[in-house]
Design an enzyme around this catalytic site. Structure first.
Site, PDB file in Angstrom:
ATOM      1  N   CYS A  49     -40.042  15.889  -8.059  1.00 41.50           N
ATOM      2  CA  CYS A  49     -39.551  14.826  -7.165  1.00 41.50           C
ATOM      3  C   CYS A  49     -40.412  13.573  -7.302  1.00 41.50           C
ATOM      4  O   CYS A  49     -41.491  13.480  -6.711  1.00 41.50           O
ATOM      5  CB  CYS A  49     -39.563  15.329  -5.721  1.00 41.50           C
ATOM      6  SG  CYS A  49     -38.985  14.097  -4.541  1.00 41.50           S
ATOM      7  N   CYS A  54     -41.014  11.719  -4.011  1.00 45.43           N
ATOM      8  CA  CYS A  54     -42.022  12.335  -3.127  1.00 45.43           C
ATOM      9  C   CYS A  54     -43.432  12.109  -3.674  1.00 45.43           C
ATOM     10  O   CYS A  54     -44.361  11.838  -2.923  1.00 45.43           O
ATOM     11  CB  CYS A  54     -41.802  13.845  -3.003  1.00 45.43           C
ATOM     12  SG  CYS A  54     -40.089  14.341  -2.917  1.00 45.43           S
ATOM     13  N   ASP A  55     -43.608  12.255  -4.990  1.00 50.64           N
ATOM     14  CA  ASP A  55     -44.967  12.356  -5.534  1.00 50.64           C
ATOM     15  C   ASP A  55     -45.394  11.187  -6.418  1.00 50.64           C
ATOM     16  O   ASP A  55     -46.573  11.096  -6.776  1.00 50.64           O
ATOM     17  CB  ASP A  55     -45.089  13.655  -6.382  1.00 50.64           C
ATOM     18  CG  ASP A  55     -44.804  14.899  -5.544  1.00 50.64           C
ATOM     19  OD1 ASP A  55     -45.009  14.843  -4.317  1.00 50.64           O
ATOM     20  OD2 ASP A  55     -44.372  15.914  -6.110  1.00 50.64           O
TER      21      ASP A  55
END
Ligand code: FAD
Ligand code: NAP
Length: 304
Positions: free
Chosen positions: A130, A133-134
């Site tokens: 992701c 997200c990261d």
């Protein structure tokens, strides 16, 4: 007893809930996380009609808001199994059981693992699925994206805002991604490609990823490359394990329906990415949600 229980509150499930609730049915929607499904992992959506550009989380909230107005009941739960006992359908979560006259399966799909040594070991230590997200954890690093589809190429472009460079490794010499997305990647100076090649192993030290062992599938040549982070986008698997006993899936687990979104089990509908189909998009998920929401209404008026 619910008139319908919808499993999954991605775009497909939320639309089915809206249509069924507007028909004055008693509707519950069971979800294991935040409403929005895969949209929550999408930075920019440019192909949902009505919006030039909208973030996934924002579109998720816009789809969720009307459900409150129409009194759709939100139920938290991780669904383990769906049982069909004649006219009664039972949805079983880890700690509860719910009954309904109809079920709409809208559980979508989950990222596929690459399945190479080092992947599991370095997940969350440099291996991610992701970018939204990261990505921000990988500022000024050289990153690798695995895959050649829409997700891989779009997320590689997204990562260029943080990374020093982003390399896309693809097993063929041609991307699968939509042309417009490909053109953006080819025009981006930070993006490089390794063609006709696969990751054989993810390497690292005790704490984090350091690189990959790559094989050229045409020549068999092996080479090592250093990367600070690896983002894997090699496709999706259907989230359909809860209906595996119902005989409604194909050999890969995708749920088979007709164009009315009905499965071979009366009163069980399936919509969105979990279906066997060609085009997995928010717009198609929403369209199928509308058909199923209306289908549930017709099924209930005819059967009860
Ligand atoms: P999902 O969005 O997958 O939602 C399914 C829901 O079911 C989830 O919330 C999940 O938590 C829940 N669920 C699953 N199993 C259970 C269970 N056992 N118990 C309870 N709940 C469960 N499409 C576009 O049109 N435009 C884009 O720009 C775009 N970008 C994308 C970018 C990425 C990185 C990805 C991965 C996908 C993208 N897509 C895009 C595809 C799009 O997001 C999907 O086609 C769409 O979200 C499918 O909707 P859905 O409702 O069928 O399933
Ligand atoms: P996808 O379209 O199935 O692409 C997966 C990619 O990974 C393919 O390029 C495939 O190679 C490669 N691959 C598969 N297994 C591999 C392996 N073991 N090793 C190396 N490479 C492997 O999956 P996706 O990109 O996640 O997209 C999923 C769905 O969401 C699609 O329907 C897509 O259109 C949709 N989506 C849409 C958007 C958008 O509209 N903007 C954005 C993201 C996703 P091959 O090409 O050789 O098969």
């Amino acid at each position: 007893m619910y008139d319908t229980l919808i499993i999954g509150s991605g775009p497909a499930g939320m639309t089915a809930a809206l249509y069924a609730a507007r028909s004055n049915l008693k509707v519950g929607i069971i979800e294991q996380g935040a409403p929005g499904g895969q949209m929550n992992n999408t930075f920019e959506i440019e192909n949902y009609p009505g919006y030039d550009n909208i973030s996934g989380p924002e579109l998720s909230m816009k789809m969720y808001e009307p459900l409150e107005k129409f009194k759709v009941e939100n139920i938290y739960g991780i669904v383990q199994k769906v049982e069909v006992d004649g006219d009664i359908k039972r949805v079983i979560t880890e700690d509860a059981s719910y009954e309904a006259k109809t079920i709409v399966l809208a559980t979508g799909a989950k990222y596929r693992l690459l399945g190479v040594p080092g992947e599991e070991e370095y997940t969350s230590r440099g291996v991610s699925y992701c970018a939204v997200c990261d990505g921000a954890f990988f500022r000024d690093q050289d990153l690798l994206v695995v895959g050649g589809g829409d997700s891989a190429v779009e997320e590689a472009i997204y990562l260029t805002q943080f990374a020093k460079s982003v390399t896309i490794i693809h097993r063929r010499d041609e991307l699968r991604a939509q042309k417009i997305i490909q053109d953006r990647a080819f025009a981006n100076d930070k993006i490089h490609f390794i063609w006709d090649s696969v990751v054989k192993e993810i390497k690292g030290d005790e704490t984090k990823v350091s690189g990959v062992l790559v094989e050229n599938v045409k020549t068999g040549e092996l080479s090592e490359h250093a990367f600070g982070g690896i983002f894997i986008y090699v496709g999706m698997n259907p989230a359909s394990h809860m209906v595996s006993d119902l005989g409604i899936t194909d050999e890969n687990g995708w749920v088979i329906t007709d164009t009315d979104m009905t499965t071979s089990v009366p009163g069980v509908f399936a919509i969105g990415d979990v279906r066997q189909k060609d085009l997995r998009q928010i717009a198609t998920a929403v369209g199928e949600g509308a058909i199923a929401g209306q289908g549930v209404y017709h099924y209930i008026t005819e059967h009860y």
